[in-house]
Scaffold this active site. Sequence first.
Site, short mmCIF file in Angstrom:
data_model
loop_
_atom_site.label_atom_id
_atom_site.label_comp_id
_atom_site.label_asym_id
_atom_site.label_seq_id
_atom_site.Cartn_x
_atom_site.Cartn_y
_atom_site.Cartn_z
N HIS B 60 15.17 41.61 3.26
CA HIS B 60 16.45 42.25 3.61
C HIS B 60 16.24 43.42 4.57
CE1 HIS B 60 16.33 45.77 0.79
NE2 HIS B 60 15.65 44.97 0.00
N GLU B 193 21.62 43.44 0.66
CA GLU B 193 20.87 43.15 -0.57
C GLU B 193 21.12 44.24 -1.60
OE1 GLU B 193 17.33 43.11 -3.34
OE2 GLU B 193 18.11 44.72 -2.10
N GLU B 194 21.14 45.48 -1.12
CA GLU B 194 21.25 46.62 -2.03
C GLU B 194 22.64 46.71 -2.67
OE1 GLU B 194 18.72 48.13 -2.92
OE2 GLU B 194 17.26 48.15 -1.29
N ASP B 216 9.84 41.22 -0.64
CA ASP B 216 10.52 42.48 -0.94
C ASP B 216 9.52 43.39 -1.65
OD1 ASP B 216 12.47 44.42 -1.28
OD2 ASP B 216 13.93 43.07 -2.19
#
Lengths: 344, 327
Positions: B60, B193-194, B216
């Site tokens: 991401h 993503e967060e 990640d």
Amino acid sequence: MILKELTELNGVSGSEYNVMEFIKGHVEKYADSVTIDSMGNLIAFKKGITGKYKVMLSAHMDEVGLMVTGYQDGMLKFKNVGGIDERILLGKRVLIGDKRIPGFIAAKPVHLQEKEERSVNIKLKSMYIDIGADKREEAEELAPLGEYVAFYSEYTELGNDTIKAKALDDRVGCAMLMELIKERYNFDLYACFTVQEEVGLRGSEIAAYRIKPHVAIVMEGTTCSDVPGVDEHNHSTTLGGGAALTIMDRTSYGDKALVNFLYKLAEENNIKVQFKRTTTGGNDAGKIQLTGSGVKVASISVPCRYIHSPASIMSKKDYDACLELAKLALSRFNNDEILGGLIS
Amino acid sequence: MFELVKSLTEKFGVSGNEEEIRDFIKSKIEKYVDGIEIDALGNLIATKKGNGKKIMVAAHMDEIGIMATHIDDKGFIRFSNIGWVSANYALGQRVMFKNGTVGTVFYEEQLEDLKGLKLSNMYIDIGAKDKEDAQKKVMIGDTAAFCGEAQKSGDMVISKALDDRSGCAVLIKTIENLPKTDNEIYFVFTVQEELGLRGAKTAAYKLLPELAIAVDVTLTGDTPNCKPMEVKCGSGPAIKIKDRSVICHSSVKKLLEESAQKIKIPYQFEILESGGSDPGAIHVTAGGIPSGAISIPCRYTHSPSEMVSLTDMENAVKLLTQSLVKD
């Protein structure tokens, strides 16, 4: 006003059919087809002139409410459906089921409460609904287990510009969609009246999957906390501040190009507009955005104080601003180049 | 590797605002891939064509940050978090808005006890004279990233946004030196993503790969009095077994482990108790996609001074490369 009829209908999440039938009766003559899907979403389709793009409008038909979950002699025990601050329930009038049996939410009277009980909030689990039944059998007959319970609240106009009603979240959106479908546009229009938003954005997920739109606009009622005791920096929206555009909330990050387009459009045309200034809460945009390979979304909302209570309050001017902005946006979308530019 | 990580972490890319980092990554990889596209949510999808297995590789691009929600008469800015932001980590830090405006994050000093520290009683001071002055630089809805320039300390990099620019770096290095393979590989630099693994979900649906590997960061259990966890910085890339969002598919786990053994790099296994990652969204997409992950051990994750080992990253590149070219 259509909003009076819409808000006085009951459609707690999972039992939206009365609202759905009402809306269906009104939109059928404007739509090319009306579909009711497996969950009960009402999708009114209007073929576009060029039909190059698909635009989804979404408003949810359901409202928060209660459900009968048990009995204590003739009294009904209940649970909430959707998010409700349980402290607002005591002393409220409700209507049970399609027969609209009147009831009243009560608890042990104050003079019989122990000292410790008086100092804490009465919990939902200690409350009950009194429908005037003596015996369990009588109560079961009138309000069978699983029966939906809606707030009783008359639509009332207050002052010059405000309306008090239940279920403004999101009958305001439904009312606007019913208006917006009257026009024929260049693009294919899918006006989706969704179910079960208040229990997790459920209806919109399958509606969006069926449609796979290029762009979606969610028409909503949203929180408004410009009230005493709340610091200004925590005001999510301001009543009378105009159409509220969401930048980000818990469930979605609005497409920036689309949100900016709407904001500019409002400013250029002297339509009052504001950003929603908190990032809490969520709406159907969350599920629609993540449908298929992704959908560009934006939300236009009417600020509603005391949302999720029997007495939400909104401004008629804000409603008009939202509707006007949506109308204007759709008329701009008629230009395939403008819409195409926003989508690419 | 350090130079690449440094330039990646310097780019702005708060969740939902990944334009700058995306343009930079695009410029880095364009010449090595067969096709490149940006989807509706903003994911960058780079394709290496082939007739073999369809594999999605995800890292991401977005980083945590804040969004301005209110500007008071004196020009102080209130804000909301984007992604998980700790009030404790944020206190006294600097943030930088997209246009370069820098401010200090501080708290209402009437607070008697820092236990009551919440983002809602904190503000950003950009040194504005008043509201009007502040609004020349920052508008409601503008986002800012934490400041934390990348620095090298021995084998370690200390920087903001190593979550997950270190994963982006691993993908870029892999793309640059990818050996010949029949496999069709989609390198996806995902968005948001967060905020809940959003970009990965729509990208996976679009691509419908047979297999997915995410790169990640993960937490570690190698600092003083930390929560116990069997992952150490410098002990090699970690092969994910599970986190809160996914239990990795045994076939992907096996592929990664056998690849690591074949090229003889150190590796470890990761069981992450809290936190999710892109495979969480990918593995339940459409009819299901076998998914796994290579994790880079990262200390102080979501602080402006995250820390990863460059050797772990180099080894992650080797591991990913080997896994992709295996028939």
